[in-house]
Write a protein that holds these residues in place. Structure first.
Motif, short mmCIF file in Angstrom:
data_model
loop_
_atom_site.label_atom_id
_atom_site.label_comp_id
_atom_site.label_asym_id
_atom_site.label_seq_id
_atom_site.Cartn_x
_atom_site.Cartn_y
_atom_site.Cartn_z
N TYR A 226 -17.20 -16.81 13.26
CA TYR A 226 -16.87 -18.23 13.12
C TYR A 226 -15.36 -18.35 13.28
CZ TYR A 226 -21.59 -19.39 11.70
OH TYR A 226 -22.96 -19.58 11.70
N PRO A 228 -11.96 -21.15 14.67
CA PRO A 228 -11.57 -22.47 15.20
C PRO A 228 -11.44 -22.38 16.73
CG PRO A 228 -10.13 -21.80 13.38
CD PRO A 228 -10.97 -20.61 13.72
N LYS A 229 -11.80 -23.47 17.39
CA LYS A 229 -11.78 -23.48 18.85
C LYS A 229 -10.41 -23.03 19.40
CE LYS A 229 -14.44 -26.18 21.56
NZ LYS A 229 -15.10 -27.42 21.86
N ARG A 230 -9.34 -23.52 18.75
CA ARG A 230 -7.99 -23.23 19.27
C ARG A 230 -7.63 -21.75 19.15
NH1 ARG A 230 -7.44 -25.48 14.29
NH2 ARG A 230 -6.32 -24.19 12.77
N LYS A 232 -9.83 -19.18 19.65
CA LYS A 232 -10.79 -18.28 20.32
C LYS A 232 -10.08 -17.26 21.22
CE LYS A 232 -15.21 -20.73 20.40
NZ LYS A 232 -16.30 -21.19 21.25
N ARG A 252 -18.15 -18.23 29.80
CA ARG A 252 -17.53 -19.49 29.42
C ARG A 252 -18.36 -20.62 29.98
NH1 ARG A 252 -11.72 -20.66 27.78
NH2 ARG A 252 -13.12 -22.09 26.72
N ASP A 321 -17.93 -19.13 24.77
CA ASP A 321 -18.50 -20.44 24.40
C ASP A 321 -19.99 -20.22 24.20
OD1 ASP A 321 -16.08 -21.99 24.98
OD2 ASP A 321 -16.48 -21.50 27.07
N CYS A 349 -18.12 -18.78 17.51
CA CYS A 349 -18.70 -20.10 17.19
C CYS A 349 -17.65 -20.98 16.50
CB CYS A 349 -19.90 -19.91 16.26
SG CYS A 349 -20.59 -21.48 15.74
N SER A 350 -17.33 -22.12 17.14
CA SER A 350 -16.40 -23.07 16.51
C SER A 350 -17.23 -24.12 15.77
CB SER A 350 -15.52 -23.71 17.58
OG SER A 350 -16.32 -24.33 18.56
N ASP A 352 -17.95 -27.15 16.24
CA ASP A 352 -18.87 -28.01 16.99
C ASP A 352 -20.01 -27.23 17.65
OD1 ASP A 352 -17.11 -26.78 18.66
OD2 ASP A 352 -16.86 -28.47 20.04
N GLU A 353 -20.06 -25.92 17.41
CA GLU A 353 -21.15 -25.13 18.02
C GLU A 353 -22.14 -24.61 16.97
OE1 GLU A 353 -19.09 -22.93 21.81
OE2 GLU A 353 -18.24 -22.44 19.87
N ALA A 384 -16.65 -30.69 13.19
CA ALA A 384 -16.42 -30.72 14.64
C ALA A 384 -15.38 -31.79 14.95
CB ALA A 384 -17.73 -31.06 15.34
#
Length: 413
Positions: A226, A228-230, A232, A252, A321, A349-350, A352-353, A384
């Motif tokens: 787990y 954060p998206k930023r 990854k 991706r 992703d 996994c961010s 929103d996923e 998210a």
């Protein structure tokens, strides 16, 4: 069971032996006898189960007796429709390898490359045509392809073809072939759209299901991070430095994402190649060659570009992703741990996923182990990020005059 037990003819048995195969896979054992019996067949099997040979071998055998060209030259007797260029090329190579001791001629046509050489080969006459839908329809319109003698039609990776929006093309191609023909449909998953298509064009098909598509490969270890998206990209670099070694396939969701990650990894000294829909055919083939030969050890891809590429000996798959379709996850991780080798899959996994993880776990009936000891943990409460739509136009109210100016009725004009 051996290939001999499947009643295959000697020229094919010889070619199979030269390819180094001895025992047919489950999908081959079940499919080959039915195709030889001229039945319509629906086979549901994942990539990597040996399904190309399951249709290539019996097709070569059925056409073997008619392999010498009549006076008018060779006619297309078997048509294989495939969604992507890579897959079409691979199928074409398989036909050439298995048919090397016959006089049957196979060729591949696809878009994104010059049409003239393909027309030249077709003019000389071929028995077996492997094609992507768009280029096939183009050439048919130019009257360079005659499908009126097709006896066997194969729709490979039917689910992907429909996902890519080829359903009308597929129906059109089927209608260009004679009414009386044998149809073989291969699909990794059997969504409703594929079932509908099968019901409209196949006649009393035999169904073959090999290894429920939901069962994630037993030889693949799975780990979930787990993050954060930023963060990854930082997590990816951290794992490449400390943990993940060998040949690595990174997925991706978008072409933009593929390019962005490629630039970062190259800046950090990694040997990287990429595959996505905007690449020219030559670039794709070069990228694959470099990866397969070990010149680069990281290949970054989108799902569509990667579907059907045959890559053995993969050490790891990274789901940079997560896919929103759970079956896609099974396909991705199934690319490692093939043929009894073990492999690992790492999924990022961010916030929103998180829903995707739930649907994937429901499908594979496995709780994916979570690795919490890493430098970029996601706050469990993280929500998210919702991007608000931009307001169009000026932030000021309509009409630029102030209230004061509106009161001054006298104008200088």
């Amino acid at each position: 069971m051996s290939f001999k037990d499947l009643q295959l003819i000697n020229p094919l048995l010889k070619a199979i032996e030269e390819q180094g195969y001895t025992i047919p896979t489950l999908v081959q054992q079940k499919t080959i006898p039915l195709v030889l019996a001229k039945k319509d067949v629906i086979t549901s099997a994942q990539t990597g189960t040996g399904k190309t040979a399951a249709f290539a071998l019996p097709i070569l055998q059925l056409l073997f007796e008619k392999q010498d060209a009549p006076k008018g030259g060779k006619k297309i007797k078997a048509l294989i429709v495939s969604p992507t260029r890579e897959l079409a090329l691979q199928i074409g190579n398989n036909f050439k390898a298995y048919g090397r001791h016959t006089n049957l001629r196979a060729t591949v046509i696809f878009g994104g490359t010059s049409i003239e050489p393909q027309i030249d080969v077709l003019t000389k006459g071929v028995d077996i045509l492997v094609a992507t839908p768009g280029r096939l329809i183009d050439l048919h319109k130019q009257e360079m392809v005659d499908l009126s003698h097709v006896e066997i039609l194969v729709l490979d990776e039917a689910d992907l073809m429909l996902d890519m929006g080829f359903i009308d093309d597929v129906k059109h191609i089927e209608s260009l072939c004679p009414k009386q023909k044998q149809i073989l449909l291969f699909s990794a998953t059997m969504p409703f759209k594929v079932e509908q298509l099968a019901n409209t064009i196949l006649t009393q098909p035999e169904r073959i299901e090999v290894a429920q598509t939901s069962s994630a490969a037993k030889t693949v270890g799975q780990i979930l991070y787990y993050v954060p998206k930023r963060n990854k990209i930082e997590l990816c670099l951290h794992l490449l430095r400390n943990e993940i070694k060998g040949s690595i396939l990174i997925f991706r969701r978008t072409k933009f994402g593929v390019d962005k990650l490629e630039q970062t990894l190259i800046k950090n000294g990694y040997q990287v190649e990429t595959l996505h829909g905007d690449k020219s055919q030559t670039d794709r083939q070069t990228a694959l060659k470099k990866f397969k030969s070990g010149m680069v050890n990281i290949l970054i891809v989108t799902d569509v570009a990667a579907r059907g590429i045959d890559i053995n000996e993969l050490d790891a798959v990274i789901n940079f992703d997560l896919p929103n379709i759970p079956e896609t996850y099974v396909h991705r991780i199934g690319r490692t741990g093939r043929a009894g080798n073990s492999g690992m899959s790492y999924s990022f996994c961010s916030a929103d996923e998180k829903n995707y993880v739930q649907t994937i776990q429901q499908l594979i009936q496995v709780q994916i182990p979570v690795e919490e000891q890493h430098p970029y943990p996601l706050d469990p409460k993280a929500k998210a990020i919702v991007h608000k739509p931009k307001q169009s136009g000026s932030k000021h109210k309509k009409g630029r005059k102030s209230q004061a100016s509106k009161k001054k009725k006298k104008r200088w004009y």
